[in-house]
Design a protein around this motif. Sequence first.
Motif, PDB file in Angstrom:
ATOM      1  N   GLN A  71       0.552   1.903 -21.352  1.00  0.00           N
ATOM      2  CA  GLN A  71      -0.264   1.043 -20.210  1.00  0.00           C
ATOM      3  C   GLN A  71       0.769   0.597 -18.917  1.00  0.00           C
ATOM      4  O   GLN A  71       0.323   0.525 -17.652  1.00  0.00           O
ATOM      5  N   VAL A  72       1.704  -0.094 -19.407  1.00  0.00           N
ATOM      6  CA  VAL A  72       2.628  -0.533 -18.583  1.00  0.00           C
ATOM      7  C   VAL A  72       3.243   0.659 -17.521  1.00  0.00           C
ATOM      8  O   VAL A  72       3.400   0.257 -16.389  1.00  0.00           O
ATOM      9  N   ARG A  73       3.776   1.551 -18.321  1.00  0.00           N
ATOM     10  CA  ARG A  73       4.385   2.691 -17.393  1.00  0.00           C
ATOM     11  C   ARG A  73       3.298   3.199 -16.422  1.00  0.00           C
ATOM     12  O   ARG A  73       3.567   3.193 -15.264  1.00  0.00           O
ATOM     13  N   ASP A  74       1.794   3.336 -16.935  1.00  0.00           N
ATOM     14  CA  ASP A  74       1.063   3.675 -15.823  1.00  0.00           C
ATOM     15  C   ASP A  74       0.793   2.791 -14.689  1.00  0.00           C
ATOM     16  O   ASP A  74       0.449   3.067 -13.609  1.00  0.00           O
ATOM     17  N   LEU A  75       0.711   1.287 -15.142  1.00  0.00           N
ATOM     18  CA  LEU A  75       0.694   0.340 -14.191  1.00  0.00           C
ATOM     19  C   LEU A  75       1.694   0.420 -13.024  1.00  0.00           C
ATOM     20  O   LEU A  75       1.553   0.266 -11.645  1.00  0.00           O
ATOM     21  N   VAL A  76       2.966   0.625 -13.527  1.00  0.00           N
ATOM     22  CA  VAL A  76       4.112   0.651 -12.474  1.00  0.00           C
ATOM     23  C   VAL A  76       4.025   1.843 -11.627  1.00  0.00           C
ATOM     24  O   VAL A  76       4.001   1.738 -10.612  1.00  0.00           O
ATOM     25  N   PRO A 109       2.758   2.599  -4.426  1.00  0.00           N
ATOM     26  CA  PRO A 109       2.357   2.492  -3.108  1.00  0.00           C
ATOM     27  C   PRO A 109       2.468   0.938  -2.563  1.00  0.00           C
ATOM     28  O   PRO A 109       2.964   0.680  -1.378  1.00  0.00           O
ATOM     29  N   ARG A 110       1.825   0.121  -3.261  1.00  0.00           N
ATOM     30  CA  ARG A 110       2.118  -1.245  -2.962  1.00  0.00           C
ATOM     31  C   ARG A 110       3.460  -1.901  -2.941  1.00  0.00           C
ATOM     32  O   ARG A 110       3.866  -2.574  -1.937  1.00  0.00           O
ATOM     33  N   PRO A 131      19.705 -10.022  -3.727  1.00  0.00           N
ATOM     34  CA  PRO A 131      18.164  -9.943  -3.072  1.00  0.00           C
ATOM     35  C   PRO A 131      17.210  -9.913  -4.131  1.00  0.00           C
ATOM     36  O   PRO A 131      17.093  -9.593  -5.290  1.00  0.00           O
ATOM     37  N   VAL A 132      15.771 -10.431  -3.630  1.00  0.00           N
ATOM     38  CA  VAL A 132      14.630 -10.377  -4.284  1.00  0.00           C
ATOM     39  C   VAL A 132      13.662  -9.940  -3.326  1.00  0.00           C
ATOM     40  O   VAL A 132      13.647 -10.582  -2.199  1.00  0.00           O
ATOM     41  N   THR A 133      12.864  -8.899  -3.445  1.00  0.00           N
ATOM     42  CA  THR A 133      11.750  -8.532  -2.561  1.00  0.00           C
ATOM     43  C   THR A 133      10.438  -9.083  -3.202  1.00  0.00           C
ATOM     44  O   THR A 133      10.351  -9.488  -4.156  1.00  0.00           O
ATOM     45  N   ASP A 134       9.381  -8.850  -2.117  1.00  0.00           N
ATOM     46  CA  ASP A 134       8.140  -9.350  -2.448  1.00  0.00           C
ATOM     47  C   ASP A 134       7.574  -8.290  -3.506  1.00  0.00           C
ATOM     48  O   ASP A 134       6.656  -8.708  -4.447  1.00  0.00           O
TER      49      ASP A 134
END
Length: 240
Positions: free
Chosen positions: A10-15, A20-21, A37-40
Amino acid sequence: MDDVTPLLGQVRDLVLTSLPRMMDLRYNITWKPDGSPVTDADVFLEREIEGLLREALPGLRFVGEESWQPDTAFDTDWVAVLDPIDGTENFCSGLKEWGTTLSIWHKGQHRGSLLMMPELNDVVMSGHIPRVPQSRIVGFSSSYNEDIGRGIAENPESRIMGCAVYNLINVIRGSYARFVNPRGAYNWDLLGGVALAREAGCDVMIDGKAYDGQFLEPGRRYRVDIRHRYDLHPGQGSLG
């Protein structure tokens, strides 16, 4: 929960569905006190995965690179350790060599881990470890020190990719003969990878000692040296 494999899926699919986001947020960068760095996208993905894990594992103690606090106590049965985007410097520079790493533990015992490089369509997880017949390549961490310099001089086939997940996936499946980080990295960088390397039969050293499967505490660096065990592949022989 007896088997966390479906949850890892489920985590794999969520990633993958979040990509796109994440691409929209890729270049929204702020800088940590240490200059990294850290990105949004890091923050967004960590929150999304944390929400999924908390729903599946009530009472979960969650350790995420972007939200962990030093006073976190480990007084619950379930612990999850996540780096949502490992290799953020690569990610926010438009490179595809970045990854997500998650490790799930229950009462101090490893229950399952996931490493993935979404833009390269690469996944290694508990119960699913692909194999490569043989390699001479030695991968090194990108935080340079003299030990790395000596290692590169001694190994004509060396690589520095700037992503622990990339290095760990490749030594676990045998695309690297060895991965060395002599400076050290944090548990969210390493825990899933060293657990999976042990599951795959690799020789794993942490801080110069054989890794016996223990939980690695957050907030401190661990030096790692992993050698792939080609002799565990029937009929393929040893690296030599």
